[in-house]
Design a protein around this motif. Sequence first.
Motif, PDB file in Angstrom:
ATOM      1  N   ARG A 221      -8.376  -8.660   7.697  1.00 55.50           N
ATOM      2  CA  ARG A 221      -9.678  -8.478   7.057  1.00 55.50           C
ATOM      3  C   ARG A 221     -10.558  -9.711   7.187  1.00 55.50           C
TER       4      ARG A 221
ATOM      5  N   ARG B  31      -1.813  -6.669   8.004  1.00 57.20           N
ATOM      6  CA  ARG B  31      -2.787  -5.660   7.568  1.00 57.20           C
ATOM      7  C   ARG B  31      -3.794  -6.257   6.581  1.00 57.20           C
ATOM      8  N   ARG B  32      -3.319  -7.197   5.751  1.00 58.27           N
ATOM      9  CA  ARG B  32      -4.202  -7.863   4.797  1.00 58.27           C
ATOM     10  C   ARG B  32      -4.968  -9.014   5.450  1.00 58.27           C
TER      11      ARG B  32
ATOM     12  N   GLU C 164       2.082  -3.525  13.831  1.00 60.23           N
ATOM     13  CA  GLU C 164       2.239  -3.997  12.454  1.00 60.23           C
ATOM     14  C   GLU C 164       1.219  -3.362  11.516  1.00 60.23           C
ATOM     15  N   LEU C 165       0.026  -3.091  12.034  1.00 56.91           N
ATOM     16  CA  LEU C 165      -1.035  -2.535  11.195  1.00 56.91           C
ATOM     17  C   LEU C 165      -0.704  -1.136  10.679  1.00 56.91           C
ATOM     18  N   LYS C 166       0.263  -0.499  11.294  1.00 56.41           N
ATOM     19  CA  LYS C 166       0.673   0.822  10.833  1.00 56.41           C
ATOM     20  C   LYS C 166       1.464   0.750   9.532  1.00 56.41           C
ATOM     21  N   ASP C 167       2.025  -0.443   9.258  1.00 54.26           N
ATOM     22  CA  ASP C 167       2.807  -0.664   8.041  1.00 54.26           C
ATOM     23  C   ASP C 167       1.870  -1.078   6.915  1.00 54.26           C
ATOM     24  N   ARG C 168       1.717  -0.274   5.914  1.00 49.25           N
ATOM     25  CA  ARG C 168       0.753  -0.552   4.840  1.00 49.25           C
ATOM     26  C   ARG C 168       1.092  -1.808   4.044  1.00 49.25           C
ATOM     27  N   TRP C 169       2.358  -2.254   4.137  1.00 50.46           N
ATOM     28  CA  TRP C 169       2.783  -3.443   3.395  1.00 50.46           C
ATOM     29  C   TRP C 169       2.792  -4.694   4.265  1.00 50.46           C
ATOM     30  N   SER C 170       2.359  -4.564   5.514  1.00 57.70           N
ATOM     31  CA  SER C 170       2.398  -5.696   6.444  1.00 57.70           C
ATOM     32  C   SER C 170       1.405  -6.783   6.037  1.00 57.70           C
TER      33      SER C 170
END
Length: 345
Positions: A272, A268-269, A259-265
């Motif tokens: 942090r 990914r947010r 999922e972290l490969k998808d910048r809109w996931s």
Amino acid sequence: MADTLLVRALKGKPKSLNLCNKKLDKVPKAIGKLDCVLHLQLRGNKLKTLPIEISHLFQLQILNLGHNELEELPEALEYLTMLEKLHLFNNKLQSLNPKVLTNLRNLTFLNLNSNQLKTFPPEICRLSSLQHLSVDQNQLTELPVELCALLRLEEFHAANNQLTNLPLEFGFLVNLERLHLQKNKIRELPESLGKCYKLRVVDIAANELRIFPTELHNLPLKELYCEENPLLQHIPVHSVQEEEVLSLKEVTARYVMKELKDRWSYLRRAIRHYPQIKDMLAQASRCAVCGESFLNTWLECVRFVDAKGDLHLSNLHGLIPVRALLCSYKCFNSAGHDYYGVAFP
């Protein structure tokens, strides 16, 4: 005799003083008056210590104490803050005084060959300018992780010791160009060795090595010496394995990393806010076949690369076994790759 030489030297204010092979069992205290000396040779005597007066040689850059009878580092050395090269080979050193090491911040060259050292103190990292370190023919059984903080180190010699491995953080030695570890008991080289992007010469002969790290091909090696190791042989045997059952932690980790490969996931947010999870995933490996990331479960395989054709080595011919990590038996069983499972006797 030494006193006479010093008296003569005082008149001439020499930059270099040679007191080699004079059968000295002590250095005259008058040595402290020669504060002009840059290069002092005391090799081949019977010295067991040094007088505190030698600390007055505040300009001294090169000191040779090889072939003496020192059992510990003389405390007077800690005041020689301008020292750049220190020879202590063929003495009887069993340990290194941390207090002395702390102040030798300009030291670039240290020769400790043929002593009785069993380990380094953590304070070895204080030698922040060190470029050449040699500890051949000692009794070292391990290297401290602090050694990997010597970021300027270009050459490391530790042949003829009792080492069984290297620190996992060895890859921090990014300026290392020559690594000599022949005649130890090393069974495995750390994967981080592939981060030593300036490494040109590796001598790992006469150890217990079976396979080389994954990123060996990324190194600019010119010479690799690996004779007298029980390296894996290229003897293919057909084998098909069934897919294993992954743990919940592994399944979750693989999903998150994908999922972290998808910048809109959303993940990914969200990650942090979870630095511990982020640090854990940073230790992940990548499958040599499909390229996907995985955490703790892997299949260790081997790929045989041509020393001359693939690695461009000038001194070695034949096949070299290099480690490869696969994420699953599905990738292992797929066609079109040249990775082999490792068979243990």
